[in-house]
Design a protein around this motif. Structure first.
Motif, PDB file in Angstrom:
ATOM      1  N   ALA A 242       0.660  -1.168   0.045  1.00  0.00           N
ATOM      2  CA  ALA A 242       0.011  -0.036   0.009  1.00  0.00           C
ATOM      3  C   ALA A 242       0.891   1.231   0.089  1.00  0.00           C
ATOM      4  CB  ALA A 242      -1.106   0.100   1.272  1.00  0.00           C
ATOM      5  N   LEU A 243       1.813   1.172   0.409  1.00  0.00           N
ATOM      6  CA  LEU A 243       2.920   2.326   0.288  1.00  0.00           C
ATOM      7  C   LEU A 243       3.287   2.602  -1.098  1.00  0.00           C
ATOM      8  CD1 LEU A 243       5.398   1.489   3.587  1.00  0.00           C
ATOM      9  CD2 LEU A 243       3.502   3.157   3.211  1.00  0.00           C
ATOM     10  N   PRO A 244       3.687   4.131  -1.441  1.00  0.00           N
ATOM     11  CA  PRO A 244       4.069   4.349  -2.772  1.00  0.00           C
ATOM     12  C   PRO A 244       5.398   3.940  -3.183  1.00  0.00           C
ATOM     13  CG  PRO A 244       3.969   6.078  -1.387  1.00  0.00           C
ATOM     14  CD  PRO A 244       3.270   5.060  -0.652  1.00  0.00           C
ATOM     15  N   LEU A 245       5.403   3.404  -4.302  1.00  0.00           N
ATOM     16  CA  LEU A 245       6.881   3.123  -4.836  1.00  0.00           C
ATOM     17  C   LEU A 245       7.887   4.310  -4.565  1.00  0.00           C
ATOM     18  CD1 LEU A 245       6.072   1.202  -8.082  1.00  0.00           C
ATOM     19  CD2 LEU A 245       7.188   0.183  -6.023  1.00  0.00           C
ATOM     20  N   GLY A 246       7.632   5.433  -4.940  1.00  0.00           N
ATOM     21  CA  GLY A 246       8.733   6.506  -4.611  1.00  0.00           C
ATOM     22  C   GLY A 246       8.765   6.737  -3.051  1.00  0.00           C
ATOM     23  N   GLY A 247       9.915   7.422  -3.033  1.00  0.00           N
ATOM     24  CA  GLY A 247      10.324   7.894  -1.445  1.00  0.00           C
ATOM     25  C   GLY A 247      11.177   7.020  -0.553  1.00  0.00           C
ATOM     26  N   GLY A 248      11.115   5.672  -1.167  1.00  0.00           N
ATOM     27  CA  GLY A 248      12.029   4.711  -0.059  1.00  0.00           C
ATOM     28  C   GLY A 248      11.398   4.174   1.109  1.00  0.00           C
ATOM     29  N   GLU A 249      10.179   4.708   1.334  1.00  0.00           N
ATOM     30  CA  GLU A 249       9.360   4.272   2.597  1.00  0.00           C
ATOM     31  C   GLU A 249       9.039   2.801   2.475  1.00  0.00           C
ATOM     32  OE1 GLU A 249       8.465   6.802   1.060  1.00  0.00           O
ATOM     33  OE2 GLU A 249       8.617   8.482   2.052  1.00  0.00           O
ATOM     34  N   ARG A 250       8.797   2.213   1.228  1.00  0.00           N
ATOM     35  CA  ARG A 250       8.383   0.754   1.303  1.00  0.00           C
ATOM     36  C   ARG A 250       9.708  -0.130   1.154  1.00  0.00           C
ATOM     37  NH1 ARG A 250       5.812  -2.090  -3.982  1.00  0.00           N
ATOM     38  NH2 ARG A 250       3.883  -0.393  -3.520  1.00  0.00           N
ATOM     39  N   ASN A 251      10.624   0.431   0.621  1.00  0.00           N
ATOM     40  CA  ASN A 251      11.878  -0.300   0.583  1.00  0.00           C
ATOM     41  C   ASN A 251      12.612  -0.419   2.030  1.00  0.00           C
ATOM     42  OD1 ASN A 251      11.644  -0.685  -2.141  1.00  0.00           O
ATOM     43  ND2 ASN A 251      12.832   1.192  -2.585  1.00  0.00           N
ATOM     44  N   GLY A 252      12.558   0.443   2.849  1.00  0.00           N
ATOM     45  CA  GLY A 252      13.030   0.636   4.112  1.00  0.00           C
ATOM     46  C   GLY A 252      12.277  -0.314   5.050  1.00  0.00           C
ATOM     47  N   LEU A 306      12.500   1.142 -11.797  1.00  0.00           N
ATOM     48  CA  LEU A 306      11.696   1.315 -12.891  1.00  0.00           C
ATOM     49  C   LEU A 306      10.869   2.491 -13.046  1.00  0.00           C
ATOM     50  CD1 LEU A 306      10.966  -0.071 -15.620  1.00  0.00           C
ATOM     51  CD2 LEU A 306       9.288  -1.340 -14.478  1.00  0.00           C
ATOM     52  N   ALA A 307      10.234   2.760 -11.726  1.00  0.00           N
ATOM     53  CA  ALA A 307       9.157   3.681 -11.712  1.00  0.00           C
ATOM     54  C   ALA A 307      10.016   5.214 -11.850  1.00  0.00           C
ATOM     55  CB  ALA A 307       8.404   3.697 -10.363  1.00  0.00           C
TER      56      ALA A 307
END
Length: 420
Positions: A242-252, A306-307
């Motif tokens: 549900a977190l957006p791809l941009g910003g890096g919050e999901r990856n963290g 990719l995004a």
């Protein structure tokens, strides 16, 4: 002289009377016990066929612990035993008693062992035993044993299995003893995470008797401490889409989940059961969960790349490596427009038309670049949603299948390898 003879006879009669009174005192129960003790019968009764029958009317079985790391069953047996020693019987007309108590160390007592016990000790439950007038002796002993039982842990934390506790005398051949066990009863069936459901007296032959202990683990505590955390961590990983791809919050967040699960496995390394011929499938489950978490994290990193610029860093021939002529041309025209704007000069109508053309080309290039980024982001989001549904459906199906296997599948273990 006659008076002396009379006095002598009187003394003789008095001595006979004293001896008779002494014999009467020795007919007490304690005197009977002392008489039997003086026989010193410390050897096994010897019969014509040289085999002595030991009756065990009652055994109270209790499971003390189930060691899932070393695959051992710790138990306690309280056994009531009876045997016949003809040399210890007496005539009830001489001693009007049906039974008497004797010290254990003054007579022979049988020895009971656990065949498949790594450690087996027998202790007397009391310092005395009961002897009946017909030579029957009754006593109770406590047997503490640690049995090497390869408990079937494949279904852990829904494990259940049956472990044999083989009972025998010191020798069942030649001049040995033969055990005749009647009843076995289970006491205090709950031990930590394990439950003793029932005990059954069975035999493979006349000389091979065993108590079959049916065990089942209580799934509440292992399910909450082992299985539930893995389900919750994968559920959190699914919701992280549900977190957006941009910003890096999901990856963290995904990296944090992977590290948390790794620390969780290290902490539970001592809690997980040991390996056996039926190794616990929960170890494989944890391995699959870790692979799913790492794979989800890697996919999220690639989709973020990719995004952002429409390229996949792992592929040299990707879309982002092809130069965009429109963008370069627009950039050059933009630089030219900036150079023209920075110089204040009087120009002709033809020059104004050229400058306007350059501005239009620049704006078109900016719009083309924006459209390209929007297409890349849209494509990445489309792949992200596709992977989310694939990951969610696949993960849910996996958990359902794994729980069914844990509950239903039966792994067979040979518990009678100690008999050959």
């Amino acid at each position: 002289m006659l008076r002396f003879v009379r006095n002598w006879k009187a003394l003789f009669l008095l001595s006979l009377l004293y001896v008779g009174c002494g014999d009467a005192v020795c007919t007490s129960r304690r005197c009977l016990a002392e008489m039997l003790i003086k026989k010193g019968l410390l050897s096994q009764p010897q019969t014509e066929n040289c085999t002595h029958v030991i009756k065990v009317p009652f055994i109270e079985y209790q499971t003390l612990a189930v060691n899932t790391k070393d695959l051992r069953l710790v138990n306690r047996l309280l056994a009531t035993i009876e045997w016949l020693d003809p040399d210890l019987k007496w005539n009830t007309s001489d001693y009007d008693y049906e039974d008497v108590v004797l010290p254990v160390e003054k007579v022979w007592t049988p020895e009971i062992l656990v065949t498949n016990g790594i450690v087996s000790t027998m202790k007397h439950n009391s310092k005395d035993l009961l002897v009946l007038s017909d030579g029957t002796l009754r006593h109770s002993v406590v047997i503490n044993a640690e049995v090497n039982c390869e408990v079937n842990l494949f279904n852990y934390p829904f494990a259940y299995d049956s472990c044999p506790v083989a009972i025998q005398s010191w020798s069942d051949t030649g001049c040995g003893s033969k055990l005749v066990i009647t009843t076995v009863y289970s006491a205090d069936g709950s031990q930590g995470n394990w439950q003793t459901e029932s005990v059954e007296l069975q035999n493979k032959s006349d000389s091979r008797q065993y108590i079959l202990v049916n065990l089942r683990i209580k799934p509440t505590n292992p399910f909450v401490t082992l299985l539930m955390p893995s389900i919750l961590i994968l559920l959190a990983d699914m919701v992280s889409f549900a977190l957006p791809l941009g910003g890096g919050e999901r990856n963290g967040f995904k990296v944090t989940l992977v590290l948390s699960f790794t620390v969780f496995l290290n902490i539970l390394n001592d809690i997980l059961p040991g390996d056996s011929s039926c190794s616990p499938i929960i170890r494989t489950h944890f391995c699959i969960c870790l692979v799913l978490l790492v794979f989800s994290m890697l996919v999220s990193l690639v989709l973020t790349r990719l995004a952002k610029d429409g390229s996949l860093i792992f592929f040299c021939g990707s879309k982002g490596t092809v130069p965009d002529n429109t963008g370069i041309k627009g950039q050059k025209e933009h630089e030219e427009v900036k150079a023209d704007v920075s110089v204040v000069q009087i120009s002709s109508p033809e020059d104004d038309g050229g400058m306007l053309k350059r501005v239009v080309n620049f704006l078109e290039a900016v719009d083309a670049d924006t459209l390209k980024k929007d297409r890349d982001l849209k494509f990445a989001n489309h792949l992200d949603k596709t992977f989310f549904w694939f990951y969610s459906i696949g993960g849910t199906t996996y958990f359902i299948a794994m729980i069914i296997v844990m509950v239903q599948y039966r792994c067979v273990v040979n518990h009678f390898e100690f008999w050959y």
